[in-house]
Design a protein around this motif. Structure first.
Motif, PDB file in Angstrom:
ATOM      1  N   PHE B   3       0.858  -1.078   0.000  1.00 23.17           N
ATOM      2  CA  PHE B   3       0.000   0.000   0.000  1.00 23.17           C
ATOM      3  C   PHE B   3       0.913   1.147   0.000  1.00 23.17           C
ATOM      4  CE2 PHE B   3      -3.755  -2.156   0.571  1.00 23.17           C
ATOM      5  CZ  PHE B   3      -3.560  -3.183   1.404  1.00 23.17           C
ATOM      6  N   LYS B   4       1.963   0.952   0.686  1.00 30.17           N
ATOM      7  CA  LYS B   4       2.774   2.092   0.893  1.00 30.17           C
ATOM      8  C   LYS B   4       3.768   2.305  -0.200  1.00 30.17           C
ATOM      9  CE  LYS B   4       7.063   2.008   2.103  1.00 30.17           C
ATOM     10  NZ  LYS B   4       8.169   1.722   2.824  1.00 30.17           N
ATOM     11  N   ARG B 297       0.644  -8.988  -5.984  1.00 25.11           N
ATOM     12  CA  ARG B 297       0.296  -9.763  -4.797  1.00 25.11           C
ATOM     13  C   ARG B 297       0.481  -8.886  -3.561  1.00 25.11           C
ATOM     14  NH1 ARG B 297       1.335 -15.519  -5.461  1.00 25.11           N
ATOM     15  NH2 ARG B 297       0.623 -16.521  -3.566  1.00 25.11           N
ATOM     16  N   ASN B 298      -0.552  -8.811  -2.749  1.00 29.01           N
ATOM     17  CA  ASN B 298      -0.462  -8.072  -1.475  1.00 29.01           C
ATOM     18  C   ASN B 298      -0.042  -6.613  -1.662  1.00 29.01           C
ATOM     19  OD1 ASN B 298      -1.057 -10.508   0.077  1.00 29.01           O
ATOM     20  ND2 ASN B 298       1.002 -11.144  -0.497  1.00 29.01           N
ATOM     21  N   VAL B 299      -0.469  -6.049  -2.770  1.00 30.01           N
ATOM     22  CA  VAL B 299      -0.200  -4.625  -3.002  1.00 30.01           C
ATOM     23  C   VAL B 299      -1.480  -3.949  -3.495  1.00 30.01           C
ATOM     24  CG1 VAL B 299       2.241  -4.931  -3.563  1.00 30.01           C
ATOM     25  CG2 VAL B 299       0.525  -4.996  -5.383  1.00 30.01           C
ATOM     26  N   GLY B 300      -1.504  -2.643  -3.417  1.00 33.04           N
ATOM     27  CA  GLY B 300      -2.629  -1.881  -3.911  1.00 33.04           C
ATOM     28  C   GLY B 300      -2.560  -1.756  -5.424  1.00 33.04           C
ATOM     29  N   LYS B 301      -3.745  -1.749  -6.046  1.00 31.90           N
ATOM     30  CA  LYS B 301      -3.804  -1.573  -7.498  1.00 31.90           C
ATOM     31  C   LYS B 301      -3.758  -0.065  -7.738  1.00 31.90           C
ATOM     32  CE  LYS B 301      -6.655  -3.276 -11.321  1.00 31.90           C
ATOM     33  NZ  LYS B 301      -7.146  -2.013 -11.885  1.00 31.90           N
ATOM     34  N   ALA B 302      -2.563   0.455  -7.603  1.00 36.25           N
ATOM     35  CA  ALA B 302      -2.411   1.898  -7.477  1.00 36.25           C
ATOM     36  C   ALA B 302      -2.203   2.593  -8.807  1.00 36.25           C
ATOM     37  CB  ALA B 302      -1.222   2.197  -6.565  1.00 36.25           C
ATOM     38  N   THR B 303      -2.731   3.785  -8.880  1.00 31.84           N
ATOM     39  CA  THR B 303      -2.405   4.687  -9.969  1.00 31.84           C
ATOM     40  C   THR B 303      -1.629   5.839  -9.342  1.00 31.84           C
ATOM     41  OG1 THR B 303      -4.395   4.106 -11.152  1.00 31.84           O
ATOM     42  CG2 THR B 303      -3.326   6.169 -11.777  1.00 31.84           C
TER      43      THR B 303
END
Lengths: 516, 330
Positions: B3-4, B297-303
């Protein structure tokens, strides 16, 4: 020269990288503690008072064969054969279990609670599935080991181990069969010797009671539990501490005692504590009828309140009228100036939290995915009992007293929570953002405070020299909930007071159980 | 969690710094400051996601809504020689969840320092050129910020060492760069005394898995304009999955595949000043016949997007003059 500096700097960077890679092992407080050598043997524990057994002979233990019997000699030879190719893994197993059976099984329980303390994910329609004990492996896996569930589980296992152990000590004194290393002086012994008769084995009693109850409490983890028990028994053979018949008699006794506890557990009303749509609506309507603002869930979608019927669960030490008698007066009315002030106080705590305050919040949070506040107090107690070199049976007695009071704290606190059904601070002021998750049940009184008040009182009685240390810890645990923005000060202060009174019941028992 | 990382793409020193920084004299590009040239500036980043991978299960979380991480990074680079640069930077990070009640976190995160060395700079002819780089990096938290409050923690709190090898090939003004990095991460300590990952630990210390990162990028690199597209893969070597409906944990296996694009523009009238902008998008790898490759995996689908301004100058007049002469000769 310049080039040399350049290259050596680069080499140093990569060197640091490689060196650093060597050690990532983490220090575990109890991984390497020495074998248990009790300061006091407590050989008279067979006469201590049980919780549930009518007396210490309720379950019989067969007369053991004599140590001159060929069958016994064969069992000693089994030890010798097992030790013949003693591997380092086996040595590690012996060392691990030699620290104490009650300690290790309490640690295993904390692990199971942590693993299963996860709230179920919602259904597509926004409702929530409930874990089912009859289909434990289907999602959501049974149980959701939340704080009341965990408190009850720790208490049953600890009390069953204690009742089984004092029965075992009773039979040890009667049969007085010596440890195998006292019978055969040529036996290689891997743990400290003692003078306690070894039939039935105290380790096997503790493991047998745990396995039988954990089957009921953590059915999805049976394979793991059986494996640990098998390792435990193997460690006893490998160490030369017990012959197989010591273990078999101990396991049978532990199991029989645990079955009596399991029967009680099936009828203690915990099974229906989750309530249903009608009972959840009634809680809200009753609160409205009293002219108060009812609690609502802060989870999205809204989750039904956690175990609203837990206040009706049958305690071992406090009867149902006693639970009601412990109920404190109401929290300040939601519309009162006092409540407005309390809400503002909470807001001021979370507005610009200091690093130290956040540390305190997180040190005590014990939320989802952890061993819960009762598990945290078990860990605190274990760290202390390790230093005291208690006998196995006194370990069990102290852990039973502690977990009985934590179970009582859960019952009394949940009774209060659902009697008043009071909103969380964020409900009264949405600007209150929290430093830990908002637990899914009413605010008044604080569970952490009740657990901590009760635990600190009992631990203070068991270890008087540390009474103030435990009281200070309880105070910090209590305040952590205000710092975190999830409780008013009144919830916490009253919770501590109620918890302390709850602890008084276990202390009264401790004074009369024959161990002091 | 991740996330970070992804979000505050510059976080945690070296790891995914790359994914959201365009060519800006960082540890992840094939650009060097000249001898005695100093460049520094600020980069603002904004990263947000409302879906994430719990293990490999993509989900949302109504109790978090959209998680946003923003940061302002100050970073500086100095040319010791034309082939050796040192660089350092540190971000201020703040986080926010649009739903639920969890409190956002804020603070100065990790300082990172890198040393970049160009060992090979070979021109095949007038048009094509190959350069090879070795980069050593270090990062460490500047303060004892909260790490055990993912996804709202501002970082993972680990001291890291990174070794990176990079190859850059340029044909006329078109380039392609490939690098691989290995990051050793020190253990971290939680505020709580015990924790459970896949089993119980009577310890506040968490063993942090190491990370490997790869990036392939290509684009146009002119004197004033640089434009590129990139594919970055971060892979955590070890770690564990977030269990069902649990919160993320610092030692989760955070894997991410990120596509990005960026530009850097140096003012013609005022070559000291340059502007950069970049976007990044985390995606779930490639699916071929029901098999995923480069799975996130275990991360945000970030933009993520970021923008910054950098100012460069020479600390020694003679050096500048020498460089100018050099340029004219070219």
């Amino acid at each position: 020269m310049k080039k040399l500096t350049k290259y050596s700097t680069i080499a140093a960077c990569f060197g640091a990288l490689l060196l650093g890679g060597c050690s990532k092992d983490i220090y575990d407080r109890t991984a390497n503690i020495p074998a248990l050598i009790p300061q006091v043997a407590d050989g008279d524990a067979g006469e201590w008072k049980p919780y549930l057994l009518a007396n210490n002979e309720e379950f019989s233990v067969a007369t053991p064969v004599a140590v001159t019997n060929p069958d016994y000699i064969a069992q000693v030879n089994e030890i010798k054969a097992a030790q013949a190719d003693y591997t380092s893994d086996e040595a590690a197993l012996v060392k691990y279990w030699s620290a104490g059976a009650v300690l290790r099984w309490n640690e295993i329980m904390r692990e199971l609670v942590s693993k299963r303390n996860l709230p179920p994910y919602q259904n597509d329609d926004g409702s929530y599935p409930a874990p089912s004990s009859t289909n434990p492996l289907a999602y959501p896996i049974f149980p959701f080991a939340n704080p009341p569930y965990a408190a009850r589980a720790y208490a049953y296992v600890a009390a069953a181990q204690y009742d089984a152990l004092i029965a075992a000590y009773h039979y040890k004194a009667i049969y007085n069969r010596k440890a195998p290393y006292k019978v055969d002086s040529t036996l290689n012994v891997k743990i400290p010797k003692n003078d306690l008769p070894s039939y039935p084995s105290e380790d096997a009693v503790v493991a047998g009671a745990a396995v039988e109850l954990l089957k009921l409490l953590f059915p999805a983890d049976q394979d793991y539990i059986n494996q640990r028990a098998q390792e435990h028994m193997q460690a006893r053979i490998l160490s030369g501490a017990n012959v197989r018949s010591d273990l078999e008699a101990g396991q049978a006794l532990g199991k029989a005692v645990a079955q009596k506890f399991a029967t009680r557990a099936r009828g203690d009303r915990a099974g229906t504590a989750g309530g249903n749509q009608a009972s959840w609506a009634a809680l809200e309507n009753d609160c409205l009828a009293r002219g108060e603002v009812p609690w609502y869930s802060f989870e999205l979608p809204k989750r039904p309140p956690m175990l609203p019927g837990f206040g009706k669960v049958r305690s071992f030490l406090i009867d149902s009228l006693g639970v009601i008698a412990l109920r404190p007066g109401p929290p300040p009315a939601v519309e009162s100036e006092k409540m407005k002030q309390e809400t503002l106080d909470v807001y001021n705590y979370i507005k610009n939290p200091s690093r130290e305050r956040i540390r305190i919040v997180h040190f005590w949070a014990d939320g989802a995915g952890t061993y819960t506040p009762p598990g945290h107090w078990d860990a605190i107690a274990a760290d202390e009992f390790i230093k005291q070199d208690l006998s196995e049976v006194r370990w069990a007695r102290n852990m039973a007293l502690l977990n009985m009071t934590l179970f009582d704290a859960a019952i009394v606190c949940w009774d209060v929570k659902y009697f008043y059904y009071n909103p969380r601070p964020t409900q009264l002021n949405p600007a209150i953002k929290t430093l830990t998750g908002i637990p899914n049940f009413p605010s008044y009184i604080s569970g952490h405070s009740t657990f901590s008040g009760a635990a600190a009182a009992v631990l203070g009685h068991l270890v008087p020299a540390k009474a103030q240390v435990f009281a200070d810890m309880a105070q910090e645990a209590s305040m952590s909930r205000v710092y975190g923005g999830i409780h008013y000060l009144a919830d916490c202060q009253t919770g501590l007071e109620v918890g302390k009174k709850v602890g008084g019941y276990a202390i009264e028992r401790a004074k009369t159980d024959g161990a002091e | 969690m991740f996330f970070k990382y992804l979000p505050a793409c510059l976080l945690a020193g070296a790891i995914l710094a790359s994914t959201c920084r365009v060519e800006a004299q960082t540890e992840t590009d094939a650009i060097l400051m000249n001898k005695s040239q100093f460049c520094s500036g600020f980069l603002y980043s904004h990263s947000a996601w409302d879906e994430y991978w719990e293990g490999t299960l993509k989900r949302n979380n109504l109790n978090l809504g959209t998680v946003t991480t923003q940061s302002v990074l100050y970073m500086a680079t100095y040319g010791i020689t034309d082939n050796l640069n040192i660089m350092a930077g540190a971000p201020y990070v703040w986080t926010h969840a649009s739903a639920g009640t969890l409190h956002g976190m804020k603070g100065v995160q990790d300082i990172s320092a890198n040393i970049k060395w160009r060992g090979v700079n070979h021109a095949f002819n007038q048009k094509s050129k190959l350069a090879l780089y070795a980069i050593g990096g270090f990062s460490t938290p500047l303060q004892n910020y909260v790490i055990d409050f993912l996804p709202l923690s501002i970082g993972l709190g680990s001291t890291t060492f990174t070794g990176r090898l990079m190859a850059d090939y340029k044909y006329k003004r078109w380039f392609t760069t490939l690098w691989g990095a290995y990051t050793y991460r020190n253990n971290v300590k939680l505020d709580r005394p015990d924790y459970f990952d896949t089993h119980n630990h009577n310890s506040n210390e968490v063993k942090m898995p190491n990370v490997s990162t790869f990036q392939l990028k290509a684009g146009y690199r002119g004197r004033y304009l640089i434009a590129e597209a990139s594919l970055t893969r971060m892979h955590t070597i070890g770690g564990f999955d977030i269990t069902r409906n649990n919160m993320p944990f610092p030692s989760n296996q955070m894997n991410a595949s990120v596509v990005g694009a960026g530009v850097k523009y140096t003012l013609k009238q005022h070559t000291n000043l340059s502007f950069i902008g970049n976007v990044g998008y985390t995606f779930n790898g490639l699916r071929i016949n029901d098999h995923y490759f480069l799975e996130s995996r275990n991360v945000g689908k970030a933009t993520t997007f970021s923008g910054g301004i950098f100012y460069a100058f020479y600390t020694q007049k003679t050096a500048r003059a020498a460089h100018k002469d050099n340029m004219h000769q070219q």
